[in-house]
Enzyme design. Structure first.
Site, PDB file in Angstrom:
ATOM      1  CG  HIS A 199      33.100  38.147  51.606  1.00  0.00           C
ATOM      2  ND1 HIS A 199      33.786  39.272  51.220  1.00  0.00           N
ATOM      3  CD2 HIS A 199      32.464  37.690  50.491  1.00  0.00           C
ATOM      4  CE1 HIS A 199      33.586  39.485  49.921  1.00  0.00           C
ATOM      5  NE2 HIS A 199      32.776  38.543  49.462  1.00  0.00           N
ATOM      6  CG  ASP A 215      32.300  40.806  46.202  1.00  0.00           C
ATOM      7  OD1 ASP A 215      32.141  40.054  47.177  1.00  0.00           O
ATOM      8  OD2 ASP A 215      33.185  40.619  45.341  1.00  0.00           O
ATOM      9  CD  GLU A 249      35.104  35.691  49.157  1.00  0.00           C
ATOM     10  OE1 GLU A 249      34.676  34.929  48.286  1.00  0.00           O
ATOM     11  OE2 GLU A 249      35.491  36.848  48.892  1.00  0.00           O
ATOM     12  CD  GLU A 250      36.356  39.840  47.602  1.00  0.00           C
ATOM     13  OE1 GLU A 250      36.807  39.082  46.723  1.00  0.00           O
ATOM     14  OE2 GLU A 250      35.263  40.407  47.516  1.00  0.00           O
ATOM     15  CG  ASP A 277      30.140  36.769  48.105  1.00  0.00           C
ATOM     16  OD1 ASP A 277      29.987  37.997  47.988  1.00  0.00           O
ATOM     17  OD2 ASP A 277      31.202  36.175  47.827  1.00  0.00           O
ATOM     18  CG  HIS A 359      36.515  42.068  42.836  1.00  0.00           C
ATOM     19  ND1 HIS A 359      37.057  40.880  42.431  1.00  0.00           N
ATOM     20  CD2 HIS A 359      35.710  41.783  43.875  1.00  0.00           C
ATOM     21  CE1 HIS A 359      36.582  39.896  43.185  1.00  0.00           C
ATOM     22  NE2 HIS A 359      35.753  40.436  44.074  1.00  0.00           N
TER      23      HIS A 359
HETATM   24  N1  BES Z   1      31.757  37.577  45.545  1.00  0.00           N
HETATM   25  C1  BES Z   1      32.838  36.955  44.837  1.00  0.00           C
HETATM   26  C2  BES Z   1      32.398  35.672  44.177  1.00  0.00           C
HETATM   27  C3  BES Z   1      31.766  35.846  42.827  1.00  0.00           C
HETATM   28  C4  BES Z   1      32.170  36.824  41.940  1.00  0.00           C
HETATM   29  C5  BES Z   1      30.808  34.959  42.477  1.00  0.00           C
HETATM   30  C6  BES Z   1      31.539  36.918  40.725  1.00  0.00           C
HETATM   31  C7  BES Z   1      30.207  35.061  41.247  1.00  0.00           C
HETATM   32  C8  BES Z   1      30.564  36.044  40.374  1.00  0.00           C
HETATM   33  C9  BES Z   1      33.960  36.619  45.779  1.00  0.00           C
HETATM   34  O1  BES Z   1      34.146  37.599  46.743  1.00  0.00           O
HETATM   35  C10 BES Z   1      35.240  36.483  44.966  1.00  0.00           C
HETATM   36  O2  BES Z   1      35.684  37.432  44.415  1.00  0.00           O
HETATM   37  N2  BES Z   1      35.761  35.271  44.861  1.00  0.00           N
HETATM   38  C11 BES Z   1      36.930  34.972  44.045  1.00  0.00           C
HETATM   39  C12 BES Z   1      37.616  33.719  44.488  1.00  0.00           C
HETATM   40  C13 BES Z   1      38.186  33.762  45.884  1.00  0.00           C
HETATM   41  C14 BES Z   1      38.685  32.370  46.271  1.00  0.00           C
HETATM   42  C15 BES Z   1      39.291  34.759  46.019  1.00  0.00           C
HETATM   43  C16 BES Z   1      36.490  34.744  42.589  1.00  0.00           C
HETATM   44  O3  BES Z   1      35.409  34.214  42.373  1.00  0.00           O
HETATM   45  O4  BES Z   1      37.248  35.078  41.671  1.00  0.00           O
HETATM   46 ZN    ZN Z   2      34.802  39.403  45.573  1.00  0.00          ZN
END
Ligand code: BES
Ligand code: ZN
Length: 477
Positions: A199, A215, A249-250, A277, A359
């Protein structure tokens, strides 16, 4: 981070939902749904159930309970825009059924490709993406970042002189930010797709300061390096290969879910999807962590294990792998799985040890502790996956033609026979990459007792006395 994320998530989703009713539709684990219904009967309605998934109509209070009490990571449910969407999501039939059909026989192409992966390219690209300052999906900079990536990918295509490779912008209804797709047309099976993605957007609590280096600038830089290498070696796949840089995605997988849904609606035959990712923070002892969430494909995870056993066991391109779990649809691979496709998500670390700066304004290359040598391993794995998955045959050709090992399973024993060689060791690996047992100093034929192993999909890794590694998949049932 979870709280912050929840509030961002809530903002976007609940603004939409509350505008209508105060309750919204979603899908969640049936166990979660039942538990909620018992605790807060007024806050949730279960509108349907299929398998272990339920379609629910719930309040913010119920959603918060899900987030804080039921799961360990992410919101704990998947937002759906209507009752129909929620019901159709749980009733989706898996589109593909190619259990154990992947093979490995493209050694020459793969070896030349992975030798060309250059960590410096990935590093420089991560820095370039970080330098936008933000790629938050609502900002103009995010749109510029996608346009600039289009220019970068188009320049690679133009330099290659290829007319079977193209790049296109995909606009969305759920975000002003577009996604980007590069396509290498399949030479003989153009309607079969092998796809990798990452993403482009980033997020923090300040939309104007979201560097998102790990990220997910790292994932975009990783897949860009795969493209560069493939064009450099004049790679021509039999199936169509696509690279996707997703928008938004976020805030809930917006770009990827619109695209995956579109592919599913058009009945596109996506052989498999692999997400990149967060590839450049080495938080754990092993290198690549395969995520084994139930929505991921066991078959595809096994294939990735097999690839790493075959290409990355020893020598210049050696790295290690383990397994971990997200506990939720944590990245864009979920959008593909949710639409019935085989999906996988190899991750930079174990989930308890991922990059603590994501983040935040500190998600920068300088805080990652390496100059993209970690991400380079993911670029190699991606190339191995693409080249072996997008080749001509979907039949188990190597199992038929590669007679160096014959195996069959009978009465919970794995019987094997080698043509000319003696086996030094056999390791049995499960879909999570766990080594379940190892036998040493064997003959050229024999039996391995599998009575202590549960039914399921496994990989037998034979090492011969002359140092050859031969892998064979089998089902224990
Ligand atoms: N890159 C993250 C996913 C992630 C974070 C995987 C930490 C493993 C450890 C992704 O961009 C993200 O923040 N995803 C969100 C969920 C999404 C549906 C908004 C998450 O995992 O909280
Ligand atoms: Zn993220």
């Amino acid at each position: 981070m979870k709280l912050k994320l929840l509030s961002i998530f809530s903002l976007v989703l609940f603004n939409q939902a509350f505008a209508q009713l105060g309750k919204f539709y979603a899908t969640t684990d049936s166990e979660n749904a039942k538990e909620l219904k018992e605790k807060f009967p007024e806050e949730i309605e279960i509108v349907g159930a299929a398998g272990n998934q339920s379609a629910v109509f719930l309040t913010k209070k119920a959603a918060e309970f899900l987030h804080h009490n039921v799961i360990t990571h992410g919101p704990g449910y998947v937002y759906k825009s209507s009752r129909e969407q929620a019901l159709s999501a749980i009733n989706k039939v898996k589109k593909t059924n190619r259990v154990l059909s992947f093979t490995i026989d493209q050694d020459a192409v793969v070896t030349s490709a992975i030798a060309k992966v250059n960590a410096d390219n990935i590093k420089n690209h991560i820095q370039t993406l970080e330098n936008y300052g933000t790629r938050h999906h609502t900002t103009v900079k995010a749109q510029t970042a996608i346009q600039d990536l289009k220019t970068k990918w188009q320049a690679l295509i133009t330099a290659s002189g290829r007319t079977d490779v193209s790049v296109r912008i995909v606009n969305h209804s759920g975000t002003p930010m577009p996604s980007l797709v590069l396509t290498i047309n399949g030479a003989s099976s153009p309607n079969d797709y092998v796809i990798v993605g990452g993403h482009m957007d980033s997020i923090t609590n300040n939309v104007n300061n979201a560097p998102g280096a790990d990220d997910d600038a790292s994932g975009i830089a990783t897949i860009s390096e795969m493209i560069r290498v493939l064009l450099d070696i004049n790679y021509r796949p039999s199936k169509t290969v696509e690279f996707m840089a997703y928008a938004a995605e976020e805030i809930g997988l917006v770009g990827s879910s619109e695209i995956a849904q579109d592919y599913a609606l058009n009945n596109k035959n996506v052989i498999s999807f692999v997400q990149f990712d967060m590839t450049n923070y080495k938080g754990s002892t092993k290198d690549v962590y395969l995520t084994t969430d139930s929505y991921n494909s066991n078959d595809l995870n096994l294939f990735l294990i097999e690839l790493m056993e075959h290409y990355n066991k020893t020598g210049t391109h050696a790295f290690t792998y383990g397994n971990t779990i997200c506990n939720y649809g944590c990245s864009d691979h979920f959008s593909w799985a949710d639409n019935g496709y085989d999906a996988a998500f190899p991750f930079e670390a174990s989930f308890s040890q991922y990059n603590p700066n994501i983040h935040t304004v500190n998600d920068k290359l300088s805080n990652m502790g390496n100059s993209a040598t970690h991400a380079a391993k993911f670029a190699k794995l991606g190339l191995e996956f693409i080249i072996e998955a997008a080749k001509g045959s979907v039949l188990n050709v190597s199992d038929i033609t590669n007679q160096s090992v014959n195996i069959f399973v009978k009465d919970k024993f794995l019987n094997y026979q080698l043509e000319k060689e003696t086996v030094e060791s056999v390791v049995i690996v499960d879909t999570s990459g766990r080594q379940l047992l190892e036998s040493k100093n064997l003959l050229s034929f024999g039996k391995i007792d599998l009575n202590k192993i549960n039914n399921g999909f496994y990989l037998a890794v034979f090492k011969t006395k002359s140092g050859k590694i031969v892998t064979k998949k089998f089902i224990l049932e």
